[in-house]
Design an enzyme around this catalytic site. Structure first.
Site, PDB file in Angstrom:
ATOM      1  N   HIS A  94      61.002  21.596  78.653  1.00  0.00           N
ATOM      2  CA  HIS A  94      62.260  22.331  78.479  1.00  0.00           C
ATOM      3  C   HIS A  94      63.037  21.795  77.290  1.00  0.00           C
ATOM      4  O   HIS A  94      64.238  22.020  77.172  1.00  0.00           O
ATOM      5  CB  HIS A  94      63.086  22.257  79.762  1.00  0.00           C
ATOM      6  CG  HIS A  94      62.369  22.874  80.913  1.00  0.00           C
ATOM      7  ND1 HIS A  94      62.527  24.202  81.266  1.00  0.00           N
ATOM      8  CD2 HIS A  94      61.418  22.368  81.738  1.00  0.00           C
ATOM      9  CE1 HIS A  94      61.721  24.474  82.284  1.00  0.00           C
ATOM     10  NE2 HIS A  94      61.034  23.370  82.594  1.00  0.00           N
ATOM     11  N   GLU A 119      53.095  -1.280  66.525  1.00  0.00           N
ATOM     12  CA  GLU A 119      53.175  -2.644  66.010  1.00  0.00           C
ATOM     13  C   GLU A 119      51.754  -3.132  65.670  1.00  0.00           C
ATOM     14  O   GLU A 119      51.560  -3.922  64.756  1.00  0.00           O
ATOM     15  CB  GLU A 119      53.839  -3.577  67.029  1.00  0.00           C
ATOM     16  CG  GLU A 119      54.444  -4.813  66.377  1.00  0.00           C
ATOM     17  CD  GLU A 119      55.387  -5.577  67.298  1.00  0.00           C
ATOM     18  OE1 GLU A 119      56.494  -5.905  66.873  1.00  0.00           O
ATOM     19  OE2 GLU A 119      55.004  -5.858  68.453  1.00  0.00           O
ATOM     20  N   GLY A 159      52.282 -10.890  71.913  1.00  0.00           N
ATOM     21  CA  GLY A 159      53.423 -10.397  72.692  1.00  0.00           C
ATOM     22  C   GLY A 159      53.168  -9.054  73.356  1.00  0.00           C
ATOM     23  O   GLY A 159      53.377  -8.877  74.559  1.00  0.00           O
ATOM     24  N   ARG A 160      52.682  -8.085  72.571  1.00  0.00           N
ATOM     25  CA  ARG A 160      52.495  -6.736  73.130  1.00  0.00           C
ATOM     26  C   ARG A 160      51.263  -6.625  74.013  1.00  0.00           C
ATOM     27  O   ARG A 160      50.978  -5.553  74.546  1.00  0.00           O
ATOM     28  CB  ARG A 160      52.458  -5.706  72.004  1.00  0.00           C
ATOM     29  CG  ARG A 160      51.437  -5.982  70.924  1.00  0.00           C
ATOM     30  CD  ARG A 160      51.724  -5.139  69.685  1.00  0.00           C
ATOM     31  NE  ARG A 160      50.866  -5.454  68.561  1.00  0.00           N
ATOM     32  CZ  ARG A 160      51.089  -6.452  67.697  1.00  0.00           C
ATOM     33  NH1 ARG A 160      52.119  -7.236  67.867  1.00  0.00           N
ATOM     34  NH2 ARG A 160      50.282  -6.655  66.686  1.00  0.00           N
ATOM     35  N   GLU A 171      67.679 -12.725  69.992  1.00  0.00           N
ATOM     36  CA  GLU A 171      68.244 -11.872  71.053  1.00  0.00           C
ATOM     37  C   GLU A 171      68.090 -12.537  72.420  1.00  0.00           C
ATOM     38  O   GLU A 171      69.033 -12.614  73.210  1.00  0.00           O
ATOM     39  CB  GLU A 171      67.537 -10.511  71.087  1.00  0.00           C
ATOM     40  CG  GLU A 171      67.791  -9.621  69.897  1.00  0.00           C
ATOM     41  CD  GLU A 171      66.772  -9.803  68.787  1.00  0.00           C
ATOM     42  OE1 GLU A 171      66.192 -10.910  68.664  1.00  0.00           O
ATOM     43  OE2 GLU A 171      66.574  -8.846  68.015  1.00  0.00           O
ATOM     44  N   LYS A 225      57.820 -16.079  74.372  1.00  0.00           N
ATOM     45  CA  LYS A 225      56.661 -16.870  73.946  1.00  0.00           C
ATOM     46  C   LYS A 225      57.131 -18.060  73.107  1.00  0.00           C
ATOM     47  O   LYS A 225      56.733 -19.190  73.338  1.00  0.00           O
ATOM     48  CB  LYS A 225      55.721 -15.958  73.142  1.00  0.00           C
ATOM     49  CG  LYS A 225      54.451 -16.612  72.703  1.00  0.00           C
ATOM     50  CD  LYS A 225      53.535 -15.563  72.080  1.00  0.00           C
ATOM     51  CE  LYS A 225      52.361 -16.218  71.384  1.00  0.00           C
ATOM     52  NZ  LYS A 225      51.436 -15.240  70.799  1.00  0.00           N
ATOM     53  N   LYS A 227      64.825  -9.707  60.354  1.00  0.00           N
ATOM     54  CA  LYS A 227      65.357 -10.863  61.109  1.00  0.00           C
ATOM     55  C   LYS A 227      66.028 -11.836  60.149  1.00  0.00           C
ATOM     56  O   LYS A 227      67.121 -12.343  60.411  1.00  0.00           O
ATOM     57  CB  LYS A 227      64.205 -11.615  61.794  1.00  0.00           C
ATOM     58  CG  LYS A 227      63.684 -10.994  63.041  1.00  0.00           C
ATOM     59  CD  LYS A 227      62.795 -12.031  63.717  1.00  0.00           C
ATOM     60  CE  LYS A 227      61.793 -11.426  64.639  1.00  0.00           C
ATOM     61  NZ  LYS A 227      60.822 -12.389  65.136  1.00  0.00           N
TER      62      LYS A 227
HETATM   63  C1  G6Q Z   1      54.781  -8.461  70.016  1.00  0.00           C
HETATM   64  C2  G6Q Z   1      55.692  -9.086  69.092  1.00  0.00           C
HETATM   65  C3  G6Q Z   1      57.145  -9.101  69.521  1.00  0.00           C
HETATM   66  C4  G6Q Z   1      57.503 -10.250  70.473  1.00  0.00           C
HETATM   67  C5  G6Q Z   1      59.022 -10.362  70.537  1.00  0.00           C
HETATM   68  C6  G6Q Z   1      59.483 -11.435  71.491  1.00  0.00           C
HETATM   69  O1  G6Q Z   1      53.597  -8.372  69.860  1.00  0.00           O
HETATM   70  O2  G6Q Z   1      55.218 -10.333  68.768  1.00  0.00           O
HETATM   71  O3  G6Q Z   1      57.539  -7.894  70.098  1.00  0.00           O
HETATM   72  O4  G6Q Z   1      56.956 -10.038  71.716  1.00  0.00           O
HETATM   73  O5  G6Q Z   1      59.538 -10.600  69.261  1.00  0.00           O
HETATM   74  O6  G6Q Z   1      59.010 -12.684  71.105  1.00  0.00           O
HETATM   75  P1  G6Q Z   1      59.152 -13.929  72.044  1.00  0.00           P
HETATM   76  O7  G6Q Z   1      58.360 -13.668  73.272  1.00  0.00           O
HETATM   77  O8  G6Q Z   1      58.653 -15.096  71.265  1.00  0.00           O
HETATM   78  O9  G6Q Z   1      60.615 -14.049  72.372  1.00  0.00           O
END
Ligand code: G6Q
Length: 547
Positions: A388, A357, A271-272, A216, A210, A508
């Site tokens: 199990h 989250e 994001g989620r 990462e 996003k 972070k």
């Molecule tokens: C989700 C969070 C988080 C996000 C990641 C990746 O709700 O905001 O998990 O999706 O940190 O972020 P980017 O899509 O900006 O790389």
């Protein structure tokens, strides 16, 4: 929109529930079922082909009445309406929360900042569909003229967990001559293992971020470019082997991806909650645009159900209220999600982010410290494997763990009588948890008395059973939206912001500070606590030793 809501513990329904709880705590599910032979039928709600059996929960009609009253007093109705109207209910980030717009059909109107976003959503979906068809049909050629055979999604968190889960869940519908991999972790092993047997000339990277600034993802994306260019030699290859999914065209261009190969989404998609946006591009390439749209339709059907169904028949509302009941009155710390469907193997991991989250918060919308528990821990594994392993603790341990059993009536891979055995196990587990086995029953089997306590199951351990016809793209959409809106319901009752995630920030920032300290010998400048300083020193020493 959140004004005038009485703090949770002062609401009349909350107080009534507090007074009511001691009575219910003493009741056993065995008695509840004996007293009401039709309980199982009465307490199975059905909507959109989802059968939600909540009868094996520790509640009475009175409990349900009070929980529904709590929903009303918590302003759930107006919170739902505010979300669907595009109000900025993510208050700490001042954003609308409109994942529901991602699955709104053409013609619906949802306005954000004076603009109808639905046509924009469909324009991106059409662009994704066109691209997906070209990749699936071998028409989109790599730099050397070879068609794409491998698709690697590079992303993390919300830009990874949804795509992975959906790919695994809908693998049955995927184009089998394409290989899909997902690189998320900064651990180099993730990238190395995902690419070790692939030909760069046949590989497409989808850089999903996003912000397009996530450490990462950007590190993995740069590694991917180096890896690809090592074989493909010329930087013009990037245009054929890299596409981006992002809200940040400037950063995408800086990375070197042609913004015509960028798939857009918007700040009102968390994001989620983004698997239905362009973040789902890998899913669409895997299953095809038609199946992807069927999945969106499933989401939309559940959205409409959530928006319009009366609370007493509203599946996400019921599910959310039960979660509150156990979390806040029984003191349950965790919820186990147990899909009896192998294709849902990543569903618990996906739900962990969605639920934890969203609702792992310690202050209310206005910043007041809560004086009650908020979101529980989610965990789980597909059945029957868990039986199990960790089910022992759920059956006979000292922890109280409400469970969600998820099952489908029709197998996608019919094989002898496997499926009946699978489903029999799901039903048997829920039955055993609820009703257990008394010491008298164990004794009557001739068990020596010293062994009786070990073989006794006290029961009264609650569960929901969610039963659907078949795992289709539409069914997956309904199921995910069911959990999304259950999370929403819980957050509304707790009066928290379910749509921010400030809790991921501090680590972070600290990592950025430590990174140079691991490579440069800045002994005198190590200004952390003594534990972190010592660990940095040991790490440096061990690193050199292995080198
Ligand atoms: C989700 C969070 C988080 C996000 C990641 C990746 O709700 O905001 O998990 O999706 O940190 O972020 P980017 O899509 O900006 O790389």
């Amino acid at each position: 929109m959140t004004a005038h809501i009485v703090p949770l513990t002062q609401r009349a329904a909350w107080k009534a529930l507090e007074a009511h709880y001691p009575k219910i705590r003493e009741l056993h599910l065995r008695k509840l079922f004996v007293d009401d032979p039709k309980r199982g039928e009465r307490m199975t709600a059905e909507a959109l082909g989802i059968y939600f059996d909540y009868s094996k929960n520790r509640l009475t009609d009175e409990t349900l009445k009070l929980l529904l009253q709590l929903a009303e007093e918590s302003g759930l109705r107006s919170r739902i309406d505010a979300m669907f109207r595009g109000e900025k209910i993510n208050v700490t980030e001042q954003r609308a929360v409109l994942h529901v717009a991602l699955r709104a059909p053409k013609g619906q109107t949802i306005v954000v900042d004076g603009e109808d976003v639905v046509p924009q959503v469909h324009a991106v979906l059409d662009k994704m569909a066109d691209f997906s068809r070209r990749v699936r049909g071998g028409e989109w050629k790599g730099h050397t003229g070879k068609p794409i055979r491998n698709v690697i999604n590079v992303g993390i968190g919300g830009s990874d967990l949804g795509p992975v889960m959906a790919y695994e869940a809908l693998r049955h519908y995927s184009q089998r001559d394409l290989t899909f991999r997902f690189v998320s972790n900064i651990d180099g092993t993730d990238f190395a293992e995902a690419t070790r047997d692939l030909d760069a000339a046949e590989t497409l990277f989808i850089i999903s971020s996003k912000t397009f600034t996530t450490l990462e993802t950007m590190t993995n994306a740069h590694t991917a470019r180096v890896w690809a260019l090592k074989t493909l030699k010329h930087h013009t290859a990037v245009a054929k082997h890299f596409v981006a999914v992002s809200t940040n065209s400037e950063e995408v261009a800086k990375f070197g991806i042609d913004t015509t190969n960028m798939f857009q989404f918007w700040d009102w998609v968390g994001g989620r909650y983004s698997m239905d946006s362009a973040i789902g591009l890998s899913t669409m390439i895997a299953i095809g645009p038609e199946h992807f749209r069927a999945m969106l339709d499933g989401f939309h059907q559940m959205d409409e159900h959530f928006r319009t169904a009366p609370f007493e028949r509203n599946l996400p509302v019921l599910m959310g209220l039960l979660a509150v009941w156990y979390n806040n009155f029984f003191g349950a710390q965790t919820v186990a999600v147990l899909p009896y469907e192998k294709y849902l193997k990543r569903f618990p991991a996906y739900l962990q982010q969605l639920t934890m989250e969203s609702n792992g918060k310690h202050v209310t919308l206005d910043g007041t410290e809560v004086n009650y528990e908020t979101g529980p821990i989610f965990w789980g594994e597909p059945g029957t494997n868990g039986q199990h392993s960790f089910y022992q603790l759920i059956h006979q341990g000292t922890k109280f763990i409400p469970c969600d059993f998820i099952a489908f009536a029709q197998p996608l891979n019919p094989l002898g009588h496997h499926h009946d055995v699978l489903i029999a196990n799901a039903l048997a587990q829920a039955e055993a948890l609820a009703f257990g086995k008394t010491s008298q029953e164990v004794q009557a089997e001739g068990t020596p008395s010293w062994l009786v306590p070990h073989r006794t199951f006290e029961g009264n351990r609650p569960s929901n059973t969610i039963l659907l016809e078949r795992l289709t793209p539409t069914a997956l959409g309904k199921l995910v939206a069911l959990y999304e809106h259950s999370v929403f319901t819980q957050g509304a009752i707790w009066q928290i912001d379910s749509f921010d995630q400030w809790g991921v920030e501090l680590g972070k920032v600290l990592a950025q500070r430590i990174i140079p300290e691991l490579t440069v010998q800045t002994e005198s400048q190590l200004k952390h606590d003594s534990s972190t300083n010592t660990l940095i020193r040991i790490y440096r020493k061990l690193k050199e030793a292995s080198a």
